[in-house]
Design an enzyme around this catalytic site. Structure first.
Site, PDB file in Angstrom:
ATOM      1  N   HIS A   9       2.741  -3.755  64.049  1.00  0.00           N
ATOM      2  CA  HIS A   9       1.721  -2.958  64.731  1.00  0.00           C
ATOM      3  C   HIS A   9       2.288  -1.615  65.190  1.00  0.00           C
ATOM      4  CE1 HIS A   9      -1.764  -2.083  67.280  1.00  0.00           C
ATOM      5  NE2 HIS A   9      -0.887  -1.717  68.189  1.00  0.00           N
ATOM      6  N   GLU A  10       3.466  -1.628  65.788  1.00  0.00           N
ATOM      7  CA  GLU A  10       4.057  -0.389  66.274  1.00  0.00           C
ATOM      8  C   GLU A  10       4.386   0.562  65.118  1.00  0.00           C
ATOM      9  OE1 GLU A  10       4.084   0.449  69.336  1.00  0.00           O
ATOM     10  OE2 GLU A  10       3.366  -1.501  70.015  1.00  0.00           O
ATOM     11  N   HIS A  32       1.431   2.602  64.116  1.00  0.00           N
ATOM     12  CA  HIS A  32       1.192   3.807  64.919  1.00  0.00           C
ATOM     13  C   HIS A  32       2.081   4.961  64.456  1.00  0.00           C
ATOM     14  CE1 HIS A  32      -1.723   2.366  67.752  1.00  0.00           C
ATOM     15  NE2 HIS A  32      -0.960   1.376  68.166  1.00  0.00           N
ATOM     16  N   GLU A  67      -5.998   1.584  67.315  1.00  0.00           N
ATOM     17  CA  GLU A  67      -5.410   0.246  67.408  1.00  0.00           C
ATOM     18  C   GLU A  67      -5.761  -0.579  66.171  1.00  0.00           C
ATOM     19  OE1 GLU A  67      -3.200  -0.502  69.304  1.00  0.00           O
ATOM     20  OE2 GLU A  67      -3.511   0.013  71.395  1.00  0.00           O
TER      21      GLU A  67
END
Length: 261
Positions: A133-134, A137, A192
């Site tokens: 997930h990070e 970003h 997100e």
């Protein structure tokens, strides 16, 4: 507790990792003075942004207890992230901070920092989901945009830190302010969701089970119910709508034939 930005989060007090106790807490601001430097530039170029990101992560690593390569936490993280070398041309590098805060973050330059306390309460698959997930970003430049916003509104609120195309070094006080601003940064639901999708594909393309995305959110949901410490606040405020995200990632993994048990 102060949220640590995925893209980062933030500290002070320069002490070697070997000298820091296991219970050391991430320090979000160094208590030193120093007036902000006056500057003339009104914009930041990509090169200037790159220089500031490097200055920031170098400061973070210097002023936090970074565990050595032979530490069990680091060995575990290296094994877990084997093959995850870059994202969209950005080289990835991983380190472990030996702190009691429960979090992880990724900077715009591909620096991923995982906290030992998070590793204590998550399985390898759950950690992999957080990292995926990070990284999402970073790939979508969310981390870069958040860093720039924090830079312009906090650390350099007295003026941009660049003159005649050359970045001006930030004071420790400014770096602390920058960390505070990054800790309060938030992403939109669209960002997100896009990071979730990218993380899923990123893990899958590197031979990892993308169901790890759902597992990480499930674990965060469990921790939310068990929450007893403000040290976990950052996780919940930065990951809203966990139920929907769990359902979406689970259904996707199941539809593509990945193990979901």
């Amino acid at each position: 507790m102060k949220k640590i930005i995925r893209t980062l989060s933030i500290l002070a007090v320069a002490v070697a990792a070997s000298c820091m106790p296991v219970s050391a807490q991430l320090n979000l601001k160094k208590a030193i003075g120093g007036a902000a430097k006056a500057v003339k530039a009104v914009t930041l170029t990509d090169d200037q942004m790159t220089a500031y990101v490097k200055e920031y992560i170098d400061w973070m690593d210097k002023n936090n207890p970074v565990l050595p390569d032979d530490d069990p936490y680091v060995v575990r993280l290296k094994n877990l992230t084997e093959g995850l070398t870059s994202v969209e041309g950005i080289p990835l590098n991983f380190k472990v901070y030996n702190v009691i805060d429960v979090n992880a973050f990724a900077c715009a330059d591909g620096s991923v920092r995982v906290f030992s306390s998070l590793m204590d309460i998550m399985s390898d698959d759950e950690l992999l989901g957080v990292i995926g997930h990070e990284v999402g970003h970073v790939a979508h430049h969310d981390s870069k945009k958040a860093f720039k916003q924090a830079l312009l509104t906090s650390a350099l609120r007295d003026g941009l830190g660049a003159t005649n195309g050359t970045v001006a070094a930030l004071t420790d006080s400014q770096l602390g302010d920058l960390g505070e601003a990054l800790a309060g940064a938030t992403y939109s639901q669209k960002q997100e969701s896009a990071a979730d999708d990218y993380g899923y594909e990123f893990l899958k393309s590197h031979g990892k089970n993308p169901y790890a995305m759902a597992l990480s959110f499930k674990r965060l949901k469990e921790l939310q119910g068990e929450q007893k410490s403000s040290k976990m606040n950052q996780l919940f405020s930065s990951h809203p709508d966990l139920e929907k995200r769990i359902e979406r990632m689970s259904k996707r993994a199941a539809s593509e034939g990945f193990a979901t048990e």
